[in-house]
Design a protein around this motif. Sequence first.
Motif, PDB file in Angstrom:
ATOM      1  N   MET A 152       8.666 -16.863  32.006  1.00 25.89           N
ATOM      2  CA  MET A 152       8.539 -15.406  31.915  1.00 25.89           C
ATOM      3  C   MET A 152       9.910 -14.820  31.584  1.00 25.89           C
ATOM      4  SD  MET A 152       6.749 -12.800  34.610  1.00 25.89           S
ATOM      5  CE  MET A 152       7.740 -13.322  35.999  1.00 25.89           C
ATOM      6  N   ASN A 153       9.983 -14.109  30.484  1.00 23.38           N
ATOM      7  CA  ASN A 153      11.282 -13.604  30.053  1.00 23.38           C
ATOM      8  C   ASN A 153      11.658 -12.319  30.778  1.00 23.38           C
ATOM      9  OD1 ASN A 153       9.995 -11.401  28.707  1.00 23.38           O
ATOM     10  ND2 ASN A 153       9.633 -12.695  26.911  1.00 23.38           N
ATOM     11  N   ALA A 154      12.902 -11.894  30.578  1.00 25.44           N
ATOM     12  CA  ALA A 154      13.442 -10.733  31.291  1.00 25.44           C
ATOM     13  C   ALA A 154      12.702  -9.452  30.935  1.00 25.44           C
ATOM     14  CB  ALA A 154      14.931 -10.593  30.988  1.00 25.44           C
ATOM     15  N   GLU A 155      12.261  -9.348  29.684  1.00 25.51           N
ATOM     16  CA  GLU A 155      11.534  -8.137  29.267  1.00 25.51           C
ATOM     17  C   GLU A 155      10.205  -8.021  30.016  1.00 25.51           C
ATOM     18  OE1 GLU A 155       9.421  -6.177  25.301  1.00 25.51           O
ATOM     19  OE2 GLU A 155      10.602  -8.009  25.124  1.00 25.51           O
ATOM     20  N   THR A 156       9.496  -9.140  30.131  1.00 24.41           N
ATOM     21  CA  THR A 156       8.227  -9.128  30.860  1.00 24.41           C
ATOM     22  C   THR A 156       8.446  -8.802  32.326  1.00 24.41           C
ATOM     23  OG1 THR A 156       7.298 -10.753  29.337  1.00 24.41           O
ATOM     24  CG2 THR A 156       6.213 -10.507  31.475  1.00 24.41           C
ATOM     25  N   GLN A 157       9.464  -9.402  32.916  1.00 28.77           N
ATOM     26  CA  GLN A 157       9.793  -9.101  34.312  1.00 28.77           C
ATOM     27  C   GLN A 157      10.036  -7.610  34.500  1.00 28.77           C
ATOM     28  OE1 GLN A 157      13.188 -11.731  34.919  1.00 28.77           O
ATOM     29  NE2 GLN A 157      11.958 -13.015  36.284  1.00 28.77           N
ATOM     30  N   GLN A 158      10.807  -7.002  33.588  1.00 28.97           N
ATOM     31  CA  GLN A 158      11.156  -5.595  33.751  1.00 28.97           C
ATOM     32  C   GLN A 158       9.930  -4.704  33.605  1.00 28.97           C
ATOM     33  OE1 GLN A 158      14.297  -4.710  34.785  1.00 28.97           O
ATOM     34  NE2 GLN A 158      13.154  -2.823  35.235  1.00 28.97           N
ATOM     35  N   ARG A 159       9.022  -5.061  32.694  1.00 27.93           N
ATOM     36  CA  ARG A 159       7.796  -4.270  32.550  1.00 27.93           C
ATOM     37  C   ARG A 159       6.994  -4.268  33.850  1.00 27.93           C
ATOM     38  NH1 ARG A 159       5.426  -7.382  27.734  1.00 27.93           N
ATOM     39  NH2 ARG A 159       3.441  -6.437  28.388  1.00 27.93           N
ATOM     40  N   ILE A 160       6.942  -5.421  34.519  1.00 28.13           N
ATOM     41  CA  ILE A 160       6.217  -5.504  35.794  1.00 28.13           C
ATOM     42  C   ILE A 160       6.925  -4.684  36.863  1.00 28.13           C
ATOM     43  CG2 ILE A 160       5.523  -7.069  37.646  1.00 28.13           C
ATOM     44  CD1 ILE A 160       5.144  -9.236  35.470  1.00 28.13           C
ATOM     45  N   LEU A 161       8.239  -4.799  36.932  1.00 29.34           N
ATOM     46  CA  LEU A 161       8.992  -4.035  37.933  1.00 29.34           C
ATOM     47  C   LEU A 161       8.850  -2.530  37.697  1.00 29.34           C
ATOM     48  CD1 LEU A 161      12.269  -6.155  38.150  1.00 29.34           C
ATOM     49  CD2 LEU A 161      10.360  -6.113  39.771  1.00 29.34           C
ATOM     50  N   ASP A 162       8.900  -2.108  36.453  1.00 23.63           N
ATOM     51  CA  ASP A 162       8.735  -0.684  36.142  1.00 23.63           C
ATOM     52  C   ASP A 162       7.344  -0.203  36.551  1.00 23.63           C
ATOM     53  OD1 ASP A 162      11.292  -0.610  35.118  1.00 23.63           O
ATOM     54  OD2 ASP A 162      10.662  -0.734  33.006  1.00 23.63           O
ATOM     55  N   ALA A 163       6.346  -1.070  36.378  1.00 21.02           N
ATOM     56  CA  ALA A 163       4.976  -0.698  36.745  1.00 21.02           C
ATOM     57  C   ALA A 163       4.839  -0.565  38.259  1.00 21.02           C
ATOM     58  CB  ALA A 163       3.990  -1.731  36.210  1.00 21.02           C
ATOM     59  N   VAL A 164       5.499  -1.427  39.020  1.00 22.36           N
ATOM     60  CA  VAL A 164       5.497  -1.277  40.485  1.00 22.36           C
ATOM     61  C   VAL A 164       6.085   0.067  40.869  1.00 22.36           C
ATOM     62  CG1 VAL A 164       6.465  -2.128  42.653  1.00 22.36           C
ATOM     63  CG2 VAL A 164       5.585  -3.756  40.979  1.00 22.36           C
ATOM     64  N   ASP A 165       7.219   0.401  40.281  1.00 24.25           N
ATOM     65  CA  ASP A 165       7.880   1.665  40.612  1.00 24.25           C
ATOM     66  C   ASP A 165       7.007   2.859  40.250  1.00 24.25           C
ATOM     67  OD1 ASP A 165      10.001   0.078  41.374  1.00 24.25           O
ATOM     68  OD2 ASP A 165      11.238   0.516  39.620  1.00 24.25           O
ATOM     69  N   ALA A 166       6.364   2.788  39.099  1.00 24.77           N
ATOM     70  CA  ALA A 166       5.526   3.905  38.650  1.00 24.77           C
ATOM     71  C   ALA A 166       4.307   4.092  39.550  1.00 24.77           C
ATOM     72  CB  ALA A 166       5.075   3.668  37.209  1.00 24.77           C
ATOM     73  N   GLY A 167       3.829   3.008  40.142  1.00 20.52           N
ATOM     74  CA  GLY A 167       2.640   3.096  40.996  1.00 20.52           C
ATOM     75  C   GLY A 167       2.935   3.252  42.471  1.00 20.52           C
ATOM     76  N   PHE A 168       4.214   3.409  42.831  1.00 21.53           N
ATOM     77  CA  PHE A 168       4.550   3.346  44.256  1.00 21.53           C
ATOM     78  C   PHE A 168       4.028   4.542  45.050  1.00 21.53           C
ATOM     79  CE2 PHE A 168       7.589   3.292  47.919  1.00 21.53           C
ATOM     80  CZ  PHE A 168       7.160   2.083  48.448  1.00 21.53           C
ATOM     81  N   GLU A 169       4.019   5.719  44.470  1.00 16.03           N
ATOM     82  CA  GLU A 169       3.491   6.881  45.194  1.00 16.03           C
ATOM     83  C   GLU A 169       2.004   6.710  45.470  1.00 16.03           C
ATOM     84  OE1 GLU A 169       4.970   9.485  46.691  1.00 16.03           O
ATOM     85  OE2 GLU A 169       6.823   8.409  46.197  1.00 16.03           O
ATOM     86  N   ALA A 170       1.274   6.204  44.482  1.00 20.91           N
ATOM     87  CA  ALA A 170      -0.147   5.927  44.702  1.00 20.91           C
ATOM     88  C   ALA A 170      -0.318   4.840  45.756  1.00 20.91           C
ATOM     89  CB  ALA A 170      -0.804   5.500  43.393  1.00 20.91           C
ATOM     90  N   GLN A 171       0.549   3.846  45.742  1.00 17.03           N
ATOM     91  CA  GLN A 171       0.512   2.782  46.754  1.00 17.03           C
ATOM     92  C   GLN A 171       0.691   3.366  48.153  1.00 17.03           C
ATOM     93  OE1 GLN A 171       3.223  -0.502  46.007  1.00 17.03           O
ATOM     94  NE2 GLN A 171       3.351  -1.008  48.184  1.00 17.03           N
ATOM     95  N   LEU A 172       1.644   4.288  48.311  1.00 20.53           N
ATOM     96  CA  LEU A 172       1.871   4.904  49.623  1.00 20.53           C
ATOM     97  C   LEU A 172       0.672   5.731  50.067  1.00 20.53           C
ATOM     98  CD1 LEU A 172       5.617   6.036  49.522  1.00 20.53           C
ATOM     99  CD2 LEU A 172       4.618   3.947  50.470  1.00 20.53           C
ATOM    100  N   ALA A 173       0.044   6.430  49.122  1.00 30.60           N
ATOM    101  CA  ALA A 173      -1.137   7.232  49.468  1.00 30.60           C
ATOM    102  C   ALA A 173      -2.263   6.329  49.962  1.00 30.60           C
ATOM    103  CB  ALA A 173      -1.585   8.049  48.262  1.00 30.60           C
ATOM    104  N   THR A 174      -2.477   5.201  49.293  1.00 31.53           N
ATOM    105  CA  THR A 174      -3.507   4.258  49.727  1.00 31.53           C
ATOM    106  C   THR A 174      -3.148   3.655  51.078  1.00 31.53           C
ATOM    107  OG1 THR A 174      -3.999   3.749  47.419  1.00 31.53           O
ATOM    108  CG2 THR A 174      -4.817   2.207  49.069  1.00 31.53           C
ATOM    109  N   THR A 175      -1.873   3.353  51.271  1.00 30.26           N
ATOM    110  CA  THR A 175      -1.425   2.798  52.549  1.00 30.26           C
ATOM    111  C   THR A 175      -1.668   3.787  53.680  1.00 30.26           C
ATOM    112  OG1 THR A 175       0.283   1.505  51.403  1.00 30.26           O
ATOM    113  CG2 THR A 175       0.539   1.805  53.781  1.00 30.26           C
ATOM    114  N   ARG A 176      -1.381   5.061  53.437  1.00 25.95           N
ATOM    115  CA  ARG A 176      -1.635   6.096  54.464  1.00 25.95           C
ATOM    116  C   ARG A 176      -3.103   6.119  54.842  1.00 25.95           C
ATOM    117  NH1 ARG A 176       2.159   9.609  51.711  1.00 25.95           N
ATOM    118  NH2 ARG A 176       0.414  10.402  50.497  1.00 25.95           N
ATOM    119  N   ASP A 177      -3.972   6.072  53.849  1.00 28.41           N
ATOM    120  CA  ASP A 177      -5.409   6.084  54.127  1.00 28.41           C
ATOM    121  C   ASP A 177      -5.826   4.865  54.942  1.00 28.41           C
ATOM    122  OD1 ASP A 177      -5.624   8.425  52.684  1.00 28.41           O
ATOM    123  OD2 ASP A 177      -6.363   7.458  50.858  1.00 28.41           O
TER     124      ASP A 177
END
Length: 425
Positions: free
Chosen positions: A1-26
């Motif tokens: 897995m190259n660095a570009e693919t890794q970064q796309r995944i990391l960026d996606a985690v960051d972009a979804g983190f607020e939704a993740q927290l909302a689900t965690t609260r529920d």
Amino acid sequence: MNAETQQRILDAVDAGFEAQLATTRDFVAIPSTRGAEGPCQDMIGDLLRARGYEVDDWHINVEDLKDLRGFGPIEHDFSKARSVVGTYRPNTEAGKSLILQGHCDVVPAGPLELWDTPPFSPVIKDGKMFGRGACDMKSGTIGALYALDAIKAAGLKPTARIHFQSVIEEESTGVGALSTLQRGYRADACFIPEPTAGKMVRSQVGVIWFRLQVKGHPTHVAFAGSGSNAIMAAYHLVQALQKLEIEWNERAKADRHFKTLNHPINFNPGIIKGGDWVSSVPAWCDVDCRIAILPGWSVADHQKEIMACVAAASRNHRFLANNPPEVEWSGFLSEGYELTNSAAPEAAFGKAFDKVYGGAVEDLVFTALTDTRFYGLNYGIASLCFGASGGEMHGFNEYVDLDSLKKTTRAMALFIAEWCGVEKA
């Protein structure tokens, strides 16, 4: 897995983190104490179906489990107990299969007035989420789900089978995890995101639960000397078991992992009930206890040591010598577990950890237990345990650190991609 693919995944985690927290609260808002986990399992089933996973939701039959290694006795109404597994099946089989597992059961909150905020009304402040189960371990479970979401959001899909498992009874017997194995779920590795403060559990204790059932001789308290106080007799036994705890800790000094800790074996009389009337010498007392054992120690042999300790203490007691107490096994009968034969999944996780945290993951010698033991001991499946930081687990004002949770989610997403493999969606 190259660095570009890794970064796309990391960026996606960051972009979804607020939704993740909302689900965690529920998820944290559901008071899923022992026997009341159903609504949490409903929520997990709905989340998995919405994501297109193949969902298996079944009632656990204790009779199917009672002869399996690591089974602990069930005493409460188990008629509504369920396990939920969501399965992802790839179009291309290229990577290694994986179990992602979390438990949704939580311990009781205790007196509500001793919490700063209500335990099942999760609050975010000062970079932390507070609530019963926020740390242990609902945030980890939802984190694993959103790690999978991030891979999809990055335009990728895993190339190996994944089982996402939500289990119960982790805090008391472990039969929820055991039920998934009895059901037939297997993989090349298992990953459980329990809160480990960013360290990998290398070795963990086993646990034995037992109940002392002590008899007394009731009389009016005005004539207390002619009776026998069951509560005080129970205290006499607890003191004897504290000496056994000291003996076992001396024995632990020879263990290659636990010798680094000062007091790895903890005995805890956790529940006491006794007596009927404050002006009567109590005729009965029950004490529910927990004690740890180390990896490689036989559960059966240490049960015998507990019995022998109680018997010896009873012989030295005026009333118990002729009215011996009973010892009842009331939950965990669990072996300790040491992570072995895990070089491949640890190497994959090491790459993910280095990308997110930098450096090598530290080892953790764990004086509690996790469900990882079933996979390693029963089926030789390497089972990694790694998760976020937090505090006050099983106490008041439990919390998970949110920065740590985001890092854990990032590491899980990269590990899944590395271990299972990914291709363009």
